[in-house]
Design an enzyme around this catalytic site. Structure first.
Site, PDB file in Angstrom:
ATOM      1  CB  SER A 104      -0.936   0.015   1.212  1.00 62.00           C
ATOM      2  OG  SER A 104      -0.212  -0.113   2.422  1.00 62.00           O
ATOM      3  CG  HIS A 160      -1.439   3.752   4.524  1.00 62.07           C
ATOM      4  ND1 HIS A 160      -2.618   3.202   5.006  1.00 62.07           N
ATOM      5  CD2 HIS A 160      -0.772   2.739   3.913  1.00 62.07           C
ATOM      6  CE1 HIS A 160      -2.671   1.921   4.697  1.00 62.07           C
ATOM      7  NE2 HIS A 160      -1.560   1.607   4.042  1.00 62.07           N
ATOM      8  CG  ASP A 208      -4.478   5.176   7.029  1.00 66.51           C
ATOM      9  OD1 ASP A 208      -3.251   5.086   7.258  1.00 66.51           O
ATOM     10  OD2 ASP A 208      -5.018   4.582   6.073  1.00 66.51           O
TER      11      ASP A 208
END
Length: 345
Positions: A40, A323, A320
């Site tokens: 991610s 990330h 978040d």
């Protein structure tokens, strides 16, 4: 440029190389393609819309203004590396048939939540991602000369370790598991190089003890040093395998992009020296769940939000609990930009 002018310019370059003693073999061409493998931290839209939070509001709030598959409010590491190279961000692999004209910039094979091993999210791990590139080469989508004019970006951001812990892995067994992860990374990096890609950039593991999912337990004031020590051990082993890979070839084509030091530097200085807005509480994310079992983007059975979003995402390093925000990635990029010059060496 007209044909006559192009020919004249070409002969001028050949003349210049001759009088200066530089051969054309020594000329390093600017890479024109970026191939991305990982998770991610580099995924720009591969995860299925039905599964990934990256396709839910409020992700994509800053860029492009709606959820677009990035695990952030905006751009991620891939986008900034592509900007450095002067190319458009490569197309996510799952969208390749809908944007064939973008294949000239490379392909992003990264899937959020994945690792070098299977992590339980049913998405392609690193080995499978490399297989996707090998498949495109067999289909002659890319040639040998294409790969020689390419850079690979590889991100391994800790999903293997999260899966290890979630499956009941012990602290005592963690060092051995870290060795197995880095050993697999060595195999994967060699496999990428064997495709013909000249430069491979692999990220070190960020200080995972500073992620908000852990700093929340200290009201976002302190990092977990035992977790950071584990990340540091991973990075020491990674540097060893990269050195060994480079020593086994004439061309030192693999290098580590030091996210561990860069994250620590930006967090310590609160981003002030990068020219971006200052991160007043750098360990606190912008998007915060309102329940312990919720995530950014979660809704209850009535469609009500189970999270809050800060007024200025640009003022936070983290988006978040895992990330960075676009502003966070920008601060990271500005801090380590000079080290990216190595892709031209």
């Amino acid at each position: 440029m007209e044909l006559h002018g192009l020919i004249s310019y070409t002969f001028f370059l050949l003349f210049l190389f001759t009088i200066t003693g530089v051969t054309t073999d020594a000329v390093i061409l600017r890479p024109t393609k970026l191939f991305v493998f990982g998770d991610s931290y580099s995924d720009t839209g591969n995860n299925p819309k039905s599964l990934a939070s990256s396709w839910k509001t409020p992700y994509g709030l800053t860029f492009p203004g709606k959820p677009a598959g990035r695990f952030s409010d905006g751009r991620v590491l891939t986008d900034f590396v592509a900007r450095f190279m002067g190319i458009k961000s490569p197309l996510p692999y799952q969208w390749r048939k809908y944007g064939e004209q973008r294949l000239q910039y490379g392909v992003n094979f990264a899937y959020g939540g994945t690792g070098v091993f299977d992590t339980g999210n049913f998405q392609p791990n690193m080995s499978a991602q490399i297989g996707f590139l090998e498949g495109l080469v067999k289909e002659t989508v890319y040639t040998k000369s294409d790969l020689e004019a390419s850079v690979a970006l590889v991100t391994v951001s800790g999903n293997d370790y999260a899966a290890y812990t979630a499956s009941g892995g012990s602290d005592q067994g963690l060092p051995a598991f870290i060795r197995s992860v880095v050993n697999q990374m060595s195999i994967d990096l060699k496999r990428i190089r064997d495709t013909g890609i000249r430069r491979v950039v692999v990220t070190s593991l960020q200080p995972i003890g500073c992620l908000p999912r852990l700093t929340v337990f200290t009201s976002y004031q302190q990092c977990n040093q035992s977790q950071n020590s584990a990340a540091n051990f991973h990075n020491q082993l990674l540097q060893q395998v990269v050195t060994a890979l480079n020593n086994s070839t004439k061309d030192s084509g693999v290098f580590v992009l030091d996210l561990f030091t860069t994250f620590n530097t930006v967090l310590k200085n609160k981003g002030a020296f990068t020219g971006s807005l200052k991160f007043d509480t750098p360990l606190k994310p912008c998007c915060i769940p309102t329940k312990s079992d919720a995530n950014c983007g979660s809704l209850d059975e009535n469609g009500n939000k189970l999270y809050t979003v800060c007024k200025e995402p640009d003022s936070t390093f983290f988006w978040d609990k895992v990330h960075p925000s676009q502003a966070g990635w920008r601060a990271v990029y500005l801090t380590l930009r000079s080290s990216l010059n190595r892709i031209y060496n």
